[in-house]
Write an enzyme that holds these catalytic residues in place. Structure first.
Site, PDB file in Angstrom:
ATOM      1  N   GLU A   5       0.957  -1.283  -0.102  1.00 24.16           N
ATOM      2  CA  GLU A   5      -0.042  -0.070  -0.088  1.00 24.16           C
ATOM      3  C   GLU A   5       0.766   1.080  -0.126  1.00 24.16           C
ATOM      4  O   GLU A   5       0.456   2.194  -0.768  1.00 24.16           O
ATOM      5  CB  GLU A   5      -0.888   0.015   1.195  1.00 24.16           C
ATOM      6  CG  GLU A   5      -1.935  -1.074   1.097  1.00 24.16           C
ATOM      7  CD  GLU A   5      -1.746  -2.445   1.223  1.00 24.16           C
ATOM      8  OE1 GLU A   5      -0.621  -2.701   1.780  1.00 24.16           O
ATOM      9  OE2 GLU A   5      -2.622  -3.116   0.887  1.00 24.16           O
ATOM     10  N   HIS A  12     -11.219  -6.264   8.413  1.00 24.84           N
ATOM     11  CA  HIS A  12     -11.976  -5.903   7.149  1.00 24.84           C
ATOM     12  C   HIS A  12     -13.015  -5.218   7.454  1.00 24.84           C
ATOM     13  O   HIS A  12     -14.285  -5.270   6.974  1.00 24.84           O
ATOM     14  CB  HIS A  12     -12.324  -7.102   6.312  1.00 24.84           C
ATOM     15  CG  HIS A  12     -11.122  -8.130   6.250  1.00 24.84           C
ATOM     16  ND1 HIS A  12     -10.387  -8.991   7.053  1.00 24.84           N
ATOM     17  CD2 HIS A  12     -10.203  -8.061   4.973  1.00 24.84           C
ATOM     18  CE1 HIS A  12      -9.513  -9.620   6.475  1.00 24.84           C
ATOM     19  NE2 HIS A  12      -9.361  -9.105   5.248  1.00 24.84           N
TER      20      HIS A  12
HETATM   21  C1  LIG Z   1      -1.525  -5.041   3.795  1.00 25.34           C
HETATM   22  C2  LIG Z   1      -2.491  -5.807   3.138  1.00 25.34           C
HETATM   23  N1  LIG Z   1      -2.898  -5.427   1.871  1.00 25.34           N
HETATM   24  C3  LIG Z   1      -3.794  -6.372   1.384  1.00 25.34           C
HETATM   25  C4  LIG Z   1      -4.456  -7.229   1.698  1.00 25.34           C
HETATM   26  C5  LIG Z   1      -5.499  -8.330   1.163  1.00 25.34           C
HETATM   27  N2  LIG Z   1      -4.894  -9.467   0.642  1.00 25.34           N
HETATM   28  C6  LIG Z   1      -5.328 -10.669   1.647  1.00 25.34           C
HETATM   29  S1  LIG Z   1      -4.193 -11.936   0.832  1.00 25.34           S
HETATM   30  C7  LIG Z   1      -3.434 -10.769  -0.215  1.00 25.34           C
HETATM   31  C8  LIG Z   1      -2.481 -11.801  -1.252  1.00 25.34           C
HETATM   32  C9  LIG Z   1      -1.391 -12.359  -0.644  1.00 25.34           C
HETATM   33  O1  LIG Z   1      -0.489 -12.925  -1.313  1.00 25.34           O
HETATM   34  P1  LIG Z   1       0.729 -13.882  -0.921  1.00 25.34           P
HETATM   35  O2  LIG Z   1       1.524 -13.044  -0.021  1.00 25.34           O
HETATM   36  O3  LIG Z   1       1.230 -14.316  -2.000  1.00 25.34           O
HETATM   37  O4  LIG Z   1      -0.014 -15.033  -0.097  1.00 25.34           O
HETATM   38  P2  LIG Z   1      -0.682 -16.235  -0.390  1.00 25.34           P
HETATM   39  O5  LIG Z   1      -2.312 -15.765  -0.237  1.00 25.34           O
HETATM   40  O6  LIG Z   1      -0.565 -16.474  -1.685  1.00 25.34           O
HETATM   41  O7  LIG Z   1      -0.387 -17.300   0.616  1.00 25.34           O
HETATM   42  C10 LIG Z   1      -4.019  -9.726  -0.339  1.00 25.34           C
HETATM   43  C11 LIG Z   1      -3.748  -8.732  -1.310  1.00 25.34           C
HETATM   44  C12 LIG Z   1      -3.912  -7.566   3.059  1.00 25.34           C
HETATM   45  N3  LIG Z   1      -4.423  -8.682   3.777  1.00 25.34           N
HETATM   46  N4  LIG Z   1      -3.122  -6.971   3.605  1.00 25.34           N
END
Ligand SMILES: Cc1ncc(C[n+]2csc(CCOP(=O)(O)OP(=O)(O)O)c2C)c(N)n1
Ligand SMILES: Cc1ncc(C[n+]2csc(CCOP(=O)(O)OP(=O)(O)O)c2C)c(N)n1
Ligand SMILES: [Mg+2]
Ligand SMILES: [Mg+2]
Lengths: 324, 372, 324, 372
Positions: free
Chosen positions: A60, A129
């Site tokens: 962000e 959320h």
């Molecule tokens: C700071 C933040 N930004 C956005 C989100 C929304 N969000 C939840 S999971 C995710 C993707 C995470 O990807 P990754 O780190 O590759 O983990 P994975 O879900 O693939 O295990 C996002 C964008 C969040 N939880 N926290």
């Protein structure tokens, strides 16, 4: 005139403004092909290309930081923060940079951008959320803070925000993203930022509120009516700049004021409204200024419905004020 | 990643040394003059600060080659996102000496309207973006401006300056990552002066170099002798070519040294070994350029004392004008918070002006002084 | 008893608590060999070693993030943020992590730590060395927010904060770091968090304030006295938890309330105090609740003295309330 | 940096395959059971979510080897800072199945007291630190815990789990940097499942790999086949040895794939090519371990259907108990904000309880559902 949900109205505003002004670009996590996790940006990439609507890495501070650079350069970025709970990594770029760019450069550089982000509770999203962080930004000079409560306002305010020459935090009340429908004009129109709306006229007690809480207060007003109490509801629409006169005038008429907000109480925007009323309309007050707010606890999961101010809590405060 | 470092000034070859591509004799002379002006400004400003005539200052003594050599590559289309140690870049881009000095005083003629501490310049005409104090924030903004250039289809680049300490910041990480993912036309220029206030580089990072960090982002990283203005020019100009050709960002590490204190409030003898200082004083970028110019037959007598005197005279004149200029009026406090004055600020302004009328203006606390 | 400045009192508290409890560690930028840019941590590294007092890389999110990890593990870190203006990169770790750790884990994991940071204006530091960001943290459930106004309180409150089992934001009013001296006991003592102090007794008007503004209000009180107005000054000492009764009782006595704070007005803590008074003591009020605050502009450089609320501005508000 | 990747399961050698150092037959069988339990929990929970019996779920299907193989290295002194995709690590560390299921329901027996969404576990006894939703925050906390271990002179380590998306976060940068500067005993385990919701790895970083990012911090980076539980064990155990020996942190990249949707609210068919899914389904970590065990003579008939049935039965029992457990009481809302209940929260609680008495309890909005 099409009947749109608040979410569709947001999408429609983006569609129209991107057509209107090629400086408008949309960026954020999952906003491209996926159209945003709530689908607010659906179809933008298909229509305007990957140059104008694109996904970002998961940061962000990077989303807002690059948007600041784009805005300073001359674009009008409309970054999305997927949930307003995730805006905090970008806090420094918003508060230290976007908010102060015009001032600190003596007006040389400006930062026109709109940070769109869904906020508030009611979707069973727990701690992260559900938050309503608008007060943090209202406390920061240089930012404007807007929150619509209806589809019509959502479109008109978002268009005004995009055309505004200063950074705007645009909080979208996600609980009512899909639950309210309204006639919304096709094509661009503006709802001015800084002008409140009388959501319901009444004579016994003024209730000042914004965002999804407007709907809750309307519910309370119906119940109050059954009890013979006439509630006037002021929907602020924008917290900064604030339409003080709108609610002061109402309070001068009703002599009572309740402020309703989902956010925690301490230093929330409800406190600001209460402080203004107690400074500028104290002679008209026939009861204490009461705040109906979220509790000063983190936002819970299982007890979400207990945490969030509902019509019952609003009504109890109104009755207390009226019977004072 | 090799640890090799680009150097140009002290070539081993005999005869008249060659100039890097894009550099002609005039540019060498111009860069000499710019570096010297930067140095003399610093000297003067530090004395003004000691005399209590300005409130604060940050010198860039010893680092002039990094700022001047890199900014010299920029054209009118390119944008600069500086830190507080690049007055040399501001001068190179054509910022007015008088405007710089007005900013030290924060007076009514200062184009930042006295809003920020000294050295937090803003020069829109030179695309020299308003400096802020928080370390690192400009890095990701520079990446954003470059993304904007790409979106608009410009053949231009942004250059972002920062120190070694700033490589630890959040914005270094996101700035470089965003730039690399979008292949944006930007140059990240780290003036590695080996200290962040009292913290040496070894407490900042365990990596072999700053340049090696580029690999984490999949972009080229270049290490250059930061006290060699020609090497800095060459590395920057190669990065600029890549940027303009759509080949994406570059991280440049200019290895240099902070000869002076961190700022007018700092005392480096508390924490910094004197041998290190002496070692680097011997590598003075201005002296090294002078030696090169002599060897290359570019030196003119006028570059000695006469030039120093000329520059000093214009600084003195700018100081005089700045000191004769009034401070900003109270009402200006409320301008530029927003494009238009909202009602609450109009109310606050009117109440202040009213009170100034009845109770008199607020008084400055004569004791207030910046401690750091 | 030694006579100490507020800065020396802070140093003394750290010295004592590090001796008392080996879980206490100090970290931050320049806090080691250099003893902090204000010298608050001077001598700690020499006395307790590099393991207990150490410099960090330049990243506030890293300072606080690692401190959260240390606290969760069982230490009691006391991170320093060099200026409170630079706390924003750490905002996410403070607001999303430290503040919610106990709650979200059902009390399993805790985060006892004290974030020390100099705050407020008056040192000619411009935008980024002068802000008063306490309201952001007061609005965040799970955090405690403390600000001393005297050397005695600085030591006692800091010791209480270090011994507290929850995260505490400890704002040090840097303008009066060296300007006030006071007798301060050797050895450890606690000043309880959540208990306000009557800094000056009076009968005509209550002034609620905290931090360096206490001194400003005392100046105003002397000037008021000459005009025959008796000001009562409540020094809050801690904003969260808040000693409401202390100022409500005072307002019930004086019938008037002025709240004074350096921070911007909108959603500042002054608004919270005003809101509480207008809810809980409205019947005692004989005048509007007035706020004397910084303006809602970024903090300026050349006009710092105009921006900051001074004794004149406090006095004007008090006179307005008294003559209402 | 080489792009080579550690793999163990499919050795080219003939005969009974060798086990990595520290792994015996029992451990292999244990890891199989743990991976299978994780998978069956996911299957069941996703069905419960579809039936509206729990509100939300995040499966880790396909990634079980990363969590189990690495957590198996931990001892009672080591701490785990997980993301939401490591229920396998929780099980490996000894978390109770019933406690896990209570958490899905957020009921009164949930040890996080129903405060967080499903899968945001907290198991103090297992040193499995409370999970939060914001991506990346645990990375720097893990570095901090490791610093604390070093300060206390412990021979232990922390292990931090995160996804490929999280490598873009601020806390990845500061976490790895702090750990490297202090040579703290920590392991950064990236489960690179190649997607962050709808964003593929190529939109996350332009670097050659995740492991290469270690160079920016001056620490070793290792790439391992994340669907090979033995390779994961081996890489983690080598990193653990380095950590315990005072040689500092390691970044491990486990290359794997998110077989399922991002969460119960996500529909990957909107954005993800089906060929990629099929390619990775063929590399299922449980099937691969089964094949290895057969080849190594470690497979027993009881590992087939009977084991599945046994595990499913205990999950079903846990679900039954959880569904019979009451929800947390309203008054618990105000506990654990602070160690003690401050006056303002006592007031808010009392007012709420009073109001519940007079006006009745608040009603749950039956329509509310998590959209993502
Ligand atoms: C700071 C933040 N930004 C956005 C989100 C929304 N969000 C939840 S999971 C995710 C993707 C995470 O990807 P990754 O780190 O590759 O983990 P994975 O879900 O693939 O295990 C996002 C964008 C969040 N939880 N926290
Ligand atoms: C976010 C932030 N934290 C702390 C500071 C205080 N501070 C000012 S300069 C500085 C050191 C900067 O070091 P470096 O990036 O190497 O730049 P240099 O001063 O050496 O040019 C620090 C810690 C700041 N300005 N911003
Ligand atoms: Mg440096
Ligand atoms: Mg992923």
């Amino acid at each position: 005139m099409p009947t749109l949900t608040l979410l569709q109205a947001v999408n429609s505003a983006l569609m129209d403004e991107m057509a209107e002004d090629e400086n408008v670009v949309v960026l954020g996590e999952d906003v491209g092909l996926n159209g945003g996790v709530f689908r607010a940006t659906e179809g933008l990439q298909a229509k305007y290309g990957e140059n104008r609507c694109f996904d970002t890495p998961l940061a962000e501070s990077g989303i807002i930081g690059t948007a600041v650079g784009m805005a300073v350069y001359g674009l009008r970025p409309v970054p999305e923060i997927q949930f307003s709970d995730f805006i905090y990594p970008a806090f420094d770029q918003i508060v230290s940079e976007a908010a102060k760019m015009r001032y600190r450069s003596g007006g040389e550089f400006t930062c026109p951008m709109v940070i769109r982000t869904p906020s508030g509770g009611g979707i069973r999203g727990g701690h992260y959320h559900s938050q309503s962080p608008e007060a943090y930004f209202a406390h920061t000079p240089g930012l404007k803070v807007v929150m619509p409560a209806t589809p019509y306002d959502a479109k008109g305010l978002l268009i005004s925000a995009i055309r505004d020459d200063d950074p705007v935090l645009f909080f979208e009340p996600k609980r009512i993203y899909r639950s309210i429908k309204q006639d919304v004009p096709e094509g661009a129109y503006e709802v001015p930022i800084g002008k409140a709306r009388v959501a319901r006229e009444g004579t016994d007690c003024t209730v000042v509120t914004w965002g999804a809480m407007v709907e809750t207060c309307e519910k309370a007003a119906k119940q109050a009516e059954e009890k013979g109490i006439s509630m006037e509801i002021i929907d602020l629409r924008s917290l900064v700049p604030l339409d003080e006169e709108a609610f002061l005038e109402s309070v001068r008429k009703t002599g009572r004021c309740v402020v309703a907000s989902e956010a925690p109480r301490i230093c929330g925007f409800a406190s600001e409204v209460a402080a203004i009323v107690s400074e500028k309309a104290i002679e008209s007050l026939e009861a204490p200024v009461l705040r109906v707010t979220g509790f000063d606890t983190p936002f819970p999961y299982s007890l979400e419905h207990v945490y969030m101010p509902d019509a019952k809590r609003v009504l109890a405060a109104v009755e207390h004020a009226v019977n004072f | 990643m090799s640890q090799e470092m680009l150097t140009v000034l002290e070539t081993k070859k005999r005869g008249k040394p060659a100039l890097p591509k894009g550099v002609d004799d005039d540019l060498v002379r111009r860069m000499y003059r710019l570096m010297l002006t930067t140095r003399l400004m610093d000297d003067r400003a530090m004395r003004l600060q000691r005399q209590g005539r300005i409130g604060f200052y940050v010198p860039s003594i010893g680092q002039e080659a990094c700022a001047v050599g890199s900014a010299a590559v920029m054209t009118d289309e390119d944008w600069c996102f500086p830190s507080y140690r690049e007055p040399g870049a501001a001068l190179t881009l054509g910022a007015d000496l008088q405007a710089i000095v007005h900013e030290w005083y924060g007076n009514a003629a200062d184009n930042t309207k006295g809003r920020q501490m000294p050295v937090h310049y803003s020069f829109k005409a030179q695309r020299f973006v308003s400096i802020s104090s928080p370390i690192g924030t400009q890095i990701v903004q520079g990446a954003g401006a470059a993304m904007a250039m790409k979106i608009r289809g410009k053949k231009a680049f942004s250059i972002t300056y920062f120190g070694d300490g700033a490589t630890s910041s959040n914005d270094f990480h996101t700035g470089l990552n965003f730039a690399a993912v979008y292949k944006s036309p930007c140059i990240f220029f780290c003036s590695n002066n080996q200290w962040a206030i009292s913290c040496p580089l070894s407490q900042q990072t365990a990596s072999e170099s700053i340049a090696v960090k580029a690999q984490a982002y999949g972009m080229p990283g270049v290490r250059v002798d930061g006290n060699d203005v020609l090497a800095v020019y060459q590395a920057t100009s190669e990065a600029a070519e890549r940027a303009r050709a759509g080949e994406g960002p570059t991280l440049i590490e200019g290895l240099t040294f902070r000869i002076g204190p961190h700022s007018s409030s700092d005392d480096p003898t508390r924490y910094r070994p004197s041998e290190q200082l002496e070692e680097w004083q011997a590598k003075d970028p201005i002296a090294r350029l002078e030696a090169f110019m002599k060897k290359a037959g570019l030196w003119e007598d006028a570059f000695g004392e006469p030039l120093v005197e000329e520059i000093n005279a214009s600084i003195a004149e700018a100081v005089k004008v700045a000191e004769e200029t009034a401070m900003p009026a109270s009402a200006t406090l409320f301008d530029d918070v927003y494009a238009d004055l909202p009602a609450h600020l109009a109310e606050q302004r009117d109440r202040l002006l009213q009170q100034e009328k009845t109770a008199g203006a607020a008084e400055m606390d004569a004791d207030a002084a910046f401690p750091l």
